[in-house]
Write a protein that holds these residues in place. Structure first.
Motif, PDB file in Angstrom:
ATOM      1  N   GLU A  73      11.423   3.433   4.942  1.00 56.09           N
ATOM      2  CA  GLU A  73      10.906   3.859   3.648  1.00 56.09           C
ATOM      3  C   GLU A  73       9.410   4.178   3.719  1.00 56.09           C
ATOM      4  OE1 GLU A  73      12.888   4.525   1.022  1.00 56.09           O
ATOM      5  OE2 GLU A  73      14.390   4.134   2.576  1.00 56.09           O
ATOM      6  N   ILE A  74       8.686   3.462   4.565  1.00 57.73           N
ATOM      7  CA  ILE A  74       7.261   3.761   4.741  1.00 57.73           C
ATOM      8  C   ILE A  74       7.076   5.123   5.399  1.00 57.73           C
ATOM      9  CG2 ILE A  74       5.187   3.062   6.016  1.00 57.73           C
ATOM     10  CD1 ILE A  74       6.033   0.144   5.494  1.00 57.73           C
ATOM     11  N   VAL A  75       7.931   5.457   6.376  1.00 56.38           N
ATOM     12  CA  VAL A  75       7.868   6.790   6.984  1.00 56.38           C
ATOM     13  C   VAL A  75       8.078   7.857   5.918  1.00 56.38           C
ATOM     14  CG1 VAL A  75       9.022   8.389   8.574  1.00 56.38           C
ATOM     15  CG2 VAL A  75       8.581   6.022   9.279  1.00 56.38           C
ATOM     16  N   ARG A  76       9.043   7.649   5.046  1.00 55.60           N
ATOM     17  CA  ARG A  76       9.295   8.609   3.971  1.00 55.60           C
ATOM     18  C   ARG A  76       8.078   8.726   3.056  1.00 55.60           C
ATOM     19  NH1 ARG A  76      13.764  10.378   0.569  1.00 55.60           N
ATOM     20  NH2 ARG A  76      15.262   9.081   1.716  1.00 55.60           N
ATOM     21  N   SER A  77       7.506   7.591   2.684  1.00 56.73           N
ATOM     22  CA  SER A  77       6.381   7.586   1.754  1.00 56.73           C
ATOM     23  C   SER A  77       5.161   8.285   2.337  1.00 56.73           C
ATOM     24  CB  SER A  77       6.039   6.139   1.381  1.00 56.73           C
ATOM     25  OG  SER A  77       4.897   6.073   0.567  1.00 56.73           O
ATOM     26  N   VAL A 104       0.836  -1.203   0.000  1.00 59.57           N
ATOM     27  CA  VAL A 104       0.000   0.000   0.000  1.00 59.57           C
ATOM     28  C   VAL A 104       0.869   1.251   0.000  1.00 59.57           C
ATOM     29  CG1 VAL A 104      -1.642   1.355   1.361  1.00 59.57           C
ATOM     30  CG2 VAL A 104      -1.964  -1.115   1.104  1.00 59.57           C
ATOM     31  N   HIS A 105       1.986   1.205   0.706  1.00 63.46           N
ATOM     32  CA  HIS A 105       2.834   2.394   0.865  1.00 63.46           C
ATOM     33  C   HIS A 105       4.133   2.320   0.069  1.00 63.46           C
ATOM     34  CE1 HIS A 105       0.076   3.608   4.015  1.00 63.46           C
ATOM     35  NE2 HIS A 105       0.213   2.417   4.565  1.00 63.46           N
ATOM     36  N   LEU A 106       4.512   1.127  -0.360  1.00 60.80           N
ATOM     37  CA  LEU A 106       5.740   0.967  -1.135  1.00 60.80           C
ATOM     38  C   LEU A 106       5.452   0.144  -2.384  1.00 60.80           C
ATOM     39  CD1 LEU A 106       8.349   0.168   1.702  1.00 60.80           C
ATOM     40  CD2 LEU A 106       7.817   2.396   0.678  1.00 60.80           C
ATOM     41  N   PRO A 107       4.781   0.734  -3.372  1.00 58.38           N
ATOM     42  CA  PRO A 107       4.525   0.006  -4.617  1.00 58.38           C
ATOM     43  C   PRO A 107       5.829  -0.280  -5.355  1.00 58.38           C
ATOM     44  CG  PRO A 107       3.944   2.321  -4.846  1.00 58.38           C
ATOM     45  CD  PRO A 107       4.243   2.104  -3.397  1.00 58.38           C
TER      46      PRO A 107
END
Length: 302
Positions: free
Chosen positions: A235-239, A158-161
């Motif tokens: 990476e999810i925090v960034r996204s 959902v957050h890192l396609p």
């Protein structure tokens, strides 16, 4: 950590700040890391913060009854004496503190921060706190959940396609609790010929996982500690937030709480404690600083 007196922690007249790359605009993780990275962090820190806490007591659970006044501390558990007795002054040691009800009542240090220079450790010595960094990454995720930006039940996809199909089964909760089944990016990079002393980036580690089609175990079926899950949490925090994890931690945790800390594993910090390991020739110790730049599972300096 010791609280600072302002928005930025200061020590010996230096003001500390951190500069992070602007968030990328790519829509998939593959696209983001298929191009050159932004400028690296230019922070140069000298932080007056001590790390570590030791329970300096040899009392057993039955020594003090509930609600009874504790007996006077015997000389044998004096904190300074313990450091002196347990640690050599000319070898790598530690910085320690004892807190009671949120107040530091004792702090001390013994040993050297760097064998090459002979520099002594002190309570202001900066350490790379390694995997203790994970609690801050997890806190960032929970803050975003509180903000409504994500749910811990969300699949990673959902957050890192752009990741393999396993990202549809692995949830954020799996990442947090080390039950994702992800392979270890460090093992993948080492298999590609990278040594721990060589510099490898966040992007290279993410790509190592992105090119791994299979998991080590079914998500949720097995606990296996590692850094790969927390790399993806970063990476999810960034996204979700639109800012790199180090900047998010600075703005939402470190600065509001007055903590003299930063997430930057490659920061040039004068007097920082150097990690040591057994020398290759079997005699003595040698510096063991890694050149790897990954964040999320590691990277906080305090």
């Amino acid at each position: 950590p010791r609280r600072s007196t302002g928005h930025h922690a200061t020590a010996k007249g230096r003001t500390m700040a951190t500069i992070e790359p602007s968030p990328g605009t790519s829509t998939t993780i593959g696209e983001r890391y298929g191009v050159a990275r932004g400028h690296r962090s230019a922070s140069a820190w000298r932080i007056g913060v001590m790390v570590g806490a030791l329970l300096l007591s040899r009392c057993s659970a039955g020594d003090v009854e509930r609600n009874a006044e504790p007996p006077p501390a015997p000389e044998s558990i004096d904190s300074d004496a313990l450091l002196t007795r347990r640690l050599d002054s000319d070898k790598p040691g530690c910085s320690a503190a004892v807190g009671v009800d949120g107040t530091v009542v004792w702090a001390g240090a013994r040993g050297v921060a760097d064998l090459a220079s002979g520099q002594d450790l002190n309570i202001d010595t900066i350490f790379d706190i390694a995997s203790v960094s994970k609690q801050f990454t997890a806190t960032a995720i929970l803050l975003l959940a509180t903000d409504g930006g994500l749910s811990t039940g969300d699949p990673v996809s959902v957050h890192l396609p752009g990741l393999p199909t396993w990202a549809e089964q692995v949830t954020i909760a799996h990442l947090l609790h080390h039950t994702s089944g992800l392979p270890h990016y460090s093992e993948i990079l080492e298999a590609q010929g990278y040594l721990p002393s060589q510099g490898t980036t966040q992007a290279q580690a993410v790509q190592a996982l992105a090119h791994s089609p299979a998991l080590r175990s079914r998500p949720g079926s097995r606990y296996e500690y590692g850094n790969s899950s927390y790399l993806l949490l970063a990476e999810i925090v960034r996204s979700v937030s639109g800012m790199p994890l180090p900047r998010f931690l600075q703005e939402r945790i470190f600065e509001p709480l007055g903590l003299g800390m930063t997430m930057d594993p490659t920061a040039d910090i004068p007097g920082k404690a150097i990690r040591h390991t057994d020398a290759l020739d079997g005699h003595g110790l040698q510096a063991a600083d890694r050149g790897w730049e990954q964040i999320g599972g590691t990277g906080v300096q305090a």
